[in-house]
Structure formats: C-alpha cells, structure tokens
Design a protein around this motif. Structure first.
Motif, mmCIF file in Angstrom:
data_model
loop_
_atom_site.group_PDB
_atom_site.id
_atom_site.type_symbol
_atom_site.label_atom_id
_atom_site.label_comp_id
_atom_site.label_asym_id
_atom_site.label_seq_id
_atom_site.Cartn_x
_atom_site.Cartn_y
_atom_site.Cartn_z
ATOM 1 N N LEU A 83 8.659 -9.276 -1.784
ATOM 2 C CA LEU A 83 7.628 -9.674 -0.568
ATOM 3 C C LEU A 83 8.383 -8.727 0.639
ATOM 4 O O LEU A 83 9.606 -9.435 0.569
ATOM 5 N N GLN A 84 7.735 -8.044 1.672
ATOM 6 C CA GLN A 84 8.435 -7.621 2.582
ATOM 7 C C GLN A 84 6.873 -8.275 3.645
ATOM 8 O O GLN A 84 5.784 -7.660 3.245
ATOM 9 N N LEU B 153 1.770 -8.900 4.174
ATOM 10 C CA LEU B 153 2.687 -8.855 3.422
ATOM 11 C C LEU B 153 2.443 -7.466 2.911
ATOM 12 O O LEU B 153 1.661 -7.020 2.389
ATOM 13 N N VAL B 154 3.681 -7.244 2.247
ATOM 14 C CA VAL B 154 3.769 -5.522 1.379
ATOM 15 C C VAL B 154 4.690 -6.137 0.240
ATOM 16 O O VAL B 154 5.661 -6.682 -0.044
ATOM 17 N N VAL B 155 4.519 -5.525 -1.456
ATOM 18 C CA VAL B 155 5.560 -5.590 -2.268
ATOM 19 C C VAL B 155 5.374 -4.134 -2.535
ATOM 20 O O VAL B 155 5.299 -3.482 -3.304
ATOM 21 N N PRO B 156 6.796 -4.100 -2.585
ATOM 22 C CA PRO B 156 7.241 -3.309 -2.608
ATOM 23 C C PRO B 156 6.913 -2.073 -4.393
ATOM 24 O O PRO B 156 7.298 -3.393 -4.839
ATOM 25 N N ALA B 157 6.689 -1.397 -4.766
ATOM 26 C CA ALA B 157 6.885 -1.094 -6.132
ATOM 27 C C ALA B 157 7.669 -0.582 -6.941
ATOM 28 O O ALA B 157 8.674 -0.563 -6.248
ATOM 29 N N ARG B 158 7.773 0.134 -8.110
ATOM 30 C CA ARG B 158 9.195 0.885 -8.220
ATOM 31 C C ARG B 158 9.415 2.235 -7.542
ATOM 32 O O ARG B 158 10.183 2.651 -7.336
ATOM 33 N N ALA C 277 4.576 0.786 -2.312
ATOM 34 C CA ALA C 277 3.929 0.011 -2.136
ATOM 35 C C ALA C 277 2.610 -0.722 -2.215
ATOM 36 O O ALA C 277 1.349 0.309 -2.096
ATOM 37 N N LEU C 278 1.591 -1.746 -2.640
ATOM 38 C CA LEU C 278 0.739 -2.372 -2.744
ATOM 39 C C LEU C 278 1.144 -3.363 -1.641
ATOM 40 O O LEU C 278 1.653 -3.910 -1.563
ATOM 41 N N GLN C 279 0.254 -2.998 -0.701
ATOM 42 C CA GLN C 279 0.088 -4.534 0.552
ATOM 43 C C GLN C 279 -0.915 -5.013 0.729
ATOM 44 O O GLN C 279 -1.846 -5.130 -0.074
#
Length: 202
Positions: free
Chosen positions: A31-32, A187-192, A196-198
C-alpha cells in the motif's frame, strides 16, 4: 527485449471504497499514499547522450516546462524509466494549482517558476533499468530495484521514493492522518503489473 520509448501509456488506477484485506489480491499486499499531482514518466537516454524526456499519462511531453527535473536527471543512470507523480510544494503544502501553472509555462516563465516553485517527482515504480524493460517482472522485484536505485545513487529532492507498507493497520493510519494533509487523497494498492488499484479514503 525492446527498449521502452515514449509515449508509454501507464496502467491507471481503479477506484475502491475500502482497503483490501490480506489475500484479496494476488501476491503480497502493498500500500502507498495517493498524491494529488500529475502522473508522469521519466525517460533517461538510451543509448547515452540523448535527451531526458518527461511524459504525462496522456503522452504529452513536459520537459520544457520542468527544466529543473531535466537538470536533476543527471543523477540518474541511463536507460531508466521511472513511473511516478509530479507535485509542487507551495507555502509548505502540495499545491495542485501551482503544478498546473508549471505545466502551462514555457520559456523564461518556466525557468522563473523552476526557481520559485520547483517540481518534485515521487517515484513509485521502475519500468526500465539499464535499457531493459521490466514490465513483466513481478512488482516486488521492481520495487526492490527502485529502492536500491535510491540507495546506490543517494537520490534526494527533487526525487522522492514513494512510501510503501505491507501492513494494513499502518495504511489505515495513513488514511486517518495523511489524508488531512493537502495533496494526499487516499491509498494506492500496486498490482503485479505496472498498474494499480486505488483506494479512496472512506
């Protein structure tokens, strides 16, 4: 493997109302913070002695408007592509309005604003290193190489490594504290992959 050449279309985020829990996405959850700036890519020359290019997410070139970042790219290795967010600090906070003025400037105005309201680049992904495209490399490895780049080169302003955590509780704390800071949206959730998913704040 081909060398990345602009324009490159970055994968964009998808909005979510809640933070995903462990196991909700393939691989380790990371998470970012989500910054309110301009998504941008930085291309350093490959082979050497070419121009540094700054590309917006829509493929527009910005290097003439942000000469201080072009100058600062001398600290970066050749054959690099960074994915990140452009931000401008004004009066102690991130200012989207000041960033818009920077993006619309040119010539002497751009040079003056580079001194008055310099831009910063918050790097959150490494898409190419040493002229080798990394789009199919797992995100965790790309992140490790990005962190190593900052360490090896001793990078500092205007280059910033985007904070990241694997702890959901820490990310939730970010949502309740950092989102009260002007310029941080969620937040941003980086994917593989390089996208990303935000997750927006609740």
């Amino acid at each position: 493997m081909p060398v990345l050449r602009p324009p490159v279309e970055p994968m964009l985020a998808q909005a979510r109302d809640t933070v995903p829990g462990p196991g909700a996405l393939p691989g380790e959850l990371r998470l970012q913070p989500k910054f309110d700036g301009y998504r941008a890519l930085v291309f350093t020359p490959w082979p050497a002695h070419g121009p540094v290019l700054l590309q917006s997410r829509r493929g527009r070139f910005l290097q003439d408007r942000l000469p201080e970042l072009v100058d600062a790219a001398a600290a970066l290795p050749d054959g690099l592509v960074l994915d990140g967010e452009l931000v401008v600090w004004a009066q102690g906070r991130m200012s989207f309005e000041a960033l818009q003025r920077r993006a619309a400037s040119s010539g002497r105005t751009a040079a003056r604003l580079a001194q008055e309201t310099p831009a910063h680049f918050i790097a959150f992904d490494l898409l190419q290193a040493d002229g080798q495209e990394l789009l199919h490399v797992p995100y965790g490895e790309r992140r490790a190489r990005l962190e190593q780049l900052f360490t090896d080169r001793g990078l500092s302003a205007p280059w910033t490594l985007c904070p990241e955590t694997t702890d959901v509780a820490t990310a939730q704390e970010w949502l309740t504290s950092w989102t009260q800071v002007s310029g941080i949206e969620g937040l941003v959730v980086p994917a593989r992959g390089p996208g990303a998913l935000q997750g927006a704040p609740p």
